[in-house]
Enzyme design. Structure first.
Site, PDB file in Angstrom:
ATOM      1  N   ASP A   8       0.836  -1.212   0.000  1.00 47.72           N
ATOM      2  CA  ASP A   8       0.000   0.000   0.000  1.00 47.72           C
ATOM      3  C   ASP A   8       0.870   1.261   0.000  1.00 47.72           C
ATOM      4  O   ASP A   8       2.020   1.236   0.455  1.00 47.72           O
ATOM      5  CB  ASP A   8      -0.901  -0.034   1.251  1.00 47.72           C
ATOM      6  CG  ASP A   8      -2.075   0.920   1.122  1.00 47.72           C
ATOM      7  OD1 ASP A   8      -2.303   1.474   0.025  1.00 47.72           O
ATOM      8  OD2 ASP A   8      -2.764   1.134   2.138  1.00 47.72           O
ATOM      9  N   HIS A  25       2.596   2.966  -8.952  1.00 48.12           N
ATOM     10  CA  HIS A  25       2.482   1.520  -9.175  1.00 48.12           C
ATOM     11  C   HIS A  25       3.721   0.998  -9.910  1.00 48.12           C
ATOM     12  O   HIS A  25       4.211  -0.090  -9.622  1.00 48.12           O
ATOM     13  CB  HIS A  25       1.212   1.200  -9.967  1.00 48.12           C
ATOM     14  CG  HIS A  25      -0.057   1.577  -9.244  1.00 48.12           C
ATOM     15  ND1 HIS A  25      -0.256   1.306  -7.910  1.00 48.12           N
ATOM     16  CD2 HIS A  25      -1.188   2.211  -9.669  1.00 48.12           C
ATOM     17  CE1 HIS A  25      -1.460   1.747  -7.548  1.00 48.12           C
ATOM     18  NE2 HIS A  25      -2.032   2.310  -8.593  1.00 48.12           N
ATOM     19  N   LEU A 119      11.582 -20.569  -3.995  1.00 52.90           N
ATOM     20  CA  LEU A 119      10.597 -19.618  -3.471  1.00 52.90           C
ATOM     21  C   LEU A 119       9.299 -19.763  -4.262  1.00 52.90           C
ATOM     22  O   LEU A 119       9.313 -19.781  -5.491  1.00 52.90           O
ATOM     23  CB  LEU A 119      11.125 -18.175  -3.621  1.00 52.90           C
ATOM     24  CG  LEU A 119      10.171 -17.052  -3.191  1.00 52.90           C
ATOM     25  CD1 LEU A 119       9.957 -17.066  -1.679  1.00 52.90           C
ATOM     26  CD2 LEU A 119      10.725 -15.680  -3.618  1.00 52.90           C
TER      27      LEU A 119
HETATM   28  C1  FPP Z   1      -2.156   0.040  -3.206  1.00 49.98           C
HETATM   29  O1  FPP Z   1      -1.657   1.349  -3.224  1.00 49.98           O
HETATM   30  C2  FPP Z   1      -1.584  -0.700  -4.315  1.00 49.98           C
HETATM   31  C3  FPP Z   1      -2.291  -1.274  -5.309  1.00 49.98           C
HETATM   32  C4  FPP Z   1      -3.761  -1.240  -5.399  1.00 49.98           C
HETATM   33  C5  FPP Z   1      -1.614  -1.954  -6.420  1.00 49.98           C
HETATM   34  C6  FPP Z   1      -0.383  -2.738  -6.077  1.00 49.98           C
HETATM   35  C7  FPP Z   1       0.326  -2.993  -7.329  1.00 49.98           C
HETATM   36  C8  FPP Z   1       1.640  -2.893  -7.522  1.00 49.98           C
HETATM   37  C9  FPP Z   1       2.635  -2.697  -6.467  1.00 49.98           C
HETATM   38  C10 FPP Z   1       2.097  -2.949  -8.932  1.00 49.98           C
HETATM   39  C11 FPP Z   1       2.897  -4.057  -9.345  1.00 49.98           C
HETATM   40  C12 FPP Z   1       2.557  -5.384  -8.783  1.00 49.98           C
HETATM   41  C13 FPP Z   1       3.180  -6.485  -9.197  1.00 49.98           C
HETATM   42  C14 FPP Z   1       2.877  -7.802  -8.597  1.00 49.98           C
HETATM   43  C15 FPP Z   1       4.172  -6.425 -10.258  1.00 49.98           C
HETATM   44  P1  FPP Z   1      -2.661   2.550  -3.405  1.00 49.98           P
HETATM   45  O2  FPP Z   1      -2.763   2.866  -4.852  1.00 49.98           O
HETATM   46  O3  FPP Z   1      -3.959   2.226  -2.747  1.00 49.98           O
HETATM   47  O4  FPP Z   1      -1.907   3.695  -2.659  1.00 49.98           O
HETATM   48  P2  FPP Z   1      -2.553   4.893  -1.835  1.00 49.98           P
HETATM   49  O5  FPP Z   1      -3.235   4.279  -0.641  1.00 49.98           O
HETATM   50  O6  FPP Z   1      -1.372   5.711  -1.479  1.00 49.98           O
HETATM   51  O7  FPP Z   1      -3.512   5.581  -2.768  1.00 49.98           O
END
Ligand code: FPP
Length: 223
Positions: A8, A25, A119
């Site tokens: 997050d 992301h 893993l």
């Molecule tokens: C939450 O942060 C994150 C997500 C909804 C997406 C997670 C995805 C990645 C890390 C991209 C790549 C993943 C892989 C497996 C390659 P948020 O957008 O809710 O952040 P915020 O709370 O700051 O808005």
């Protein structure tokens, strides 16, 4: 050890620089790479990452399509290295609502890395733990049978980005998980953060509902 991570803080990380959320992301995908490479070195044998929840479909269409493209790109780029390093890739969650190019990439990655023993990485896409439980549970099923269907119990759950909630992730599997919450945003999460979380976990006493009784020391009983 089975480590699960709620990644997050990507959006807020991007906002700090005045960039679009997708930039967060993208940087988050770099952290995924780092954590996959480093996990075996700190005793992690199974790693489950929350990449896209079933509730995330409600985000703006541009962010959703950008995330789907990023996931497909990541999978295609990483397969060879995973295969070479004994990393098995698997995906959990619904598969019937994904964009046409993502599903074949996922299936290919699973097939090509099937023999990985060092893993086991599970990436949760279009995932809802509640839906998963409803799909897998059968009347009369034992705990062990359900665990076999869902996957191993989580030992340590890390959530980055400062929030302290489970957000429909691995509800059954986290029954006795230790939780580690950190304010570090996922794109900033480094090898040293992983090491610190694992070291803290290793110092914790896990009792699974039992008591710790040290012989000849009745006062040290704790439950
Ligand atoms: C939450 O942060 C994150 C997500 C909804 C997406 C997670 C995805 C990645 C890390 C991209 C790549 C993943 C892989 C497996 C390659 P948020 O957008 O809710 O952040 P915020 O709370 O700051 O808005």
């Amino acid at each position: 050890m089975h480590l699960a991570i709620i990644m997050d803080g990507n959006g807020r990380w991007a906002k700090r620089f005045g960039w679009p959320r997708l930039a967060g992301h993208k940087q988050g995908a770099e952290s995924v790479r780092r954590v996959i490479r480093h996990s075996p070195k700190v005793g992690v044998r199974a790693l489950t990452l929350y990449a896209f929840s079933s509730d995330n479909w409600q985000r703006p269409a541009e962010e959703v399509s950008g995330l789907m493209r990023l996931l497909a790109h990541f999978i295609e780029k990483e397969v060879a290295e995973c295969r070479a390093n004994g990393v098995r890739l698997e995906f959990i969650g619904r598969r019937d609502r994904l964009p046409a190019n993502l599903l074949p990439a996922m299936e290919r990655a699973e097939l090509e890395t099937l023999g990985g023993k060092r893993l086991h990485v599970r990436i949760a896409i279009d995932y809802s733990s509640r839906d998963m439980l409803l799909t897998k549970m059968r009347p009369g099923m034992s705990r062990e049978e359900l665990t076999r269907c869902l996957g191993p119990d989580v030992d340590l759950l890390i959530r980055t980005g400062g929030e302290k909630r489970l957000s429909d992730f691995l509800l059954w599997e986290c029954a006795y998980a230790e939780f580690h919450f950190t304010h570090v945003a996922w794109p900033d999460f480094e090898e040293s953060d992983l090491e610190a979380a694992v070291a803290e976990f290793e110092g914790r006493e896990r009792r699974f509902g039992r008591c710790t009784i040290k012989m000849n020391e009745p006062s040290s009983v704790s439950c």
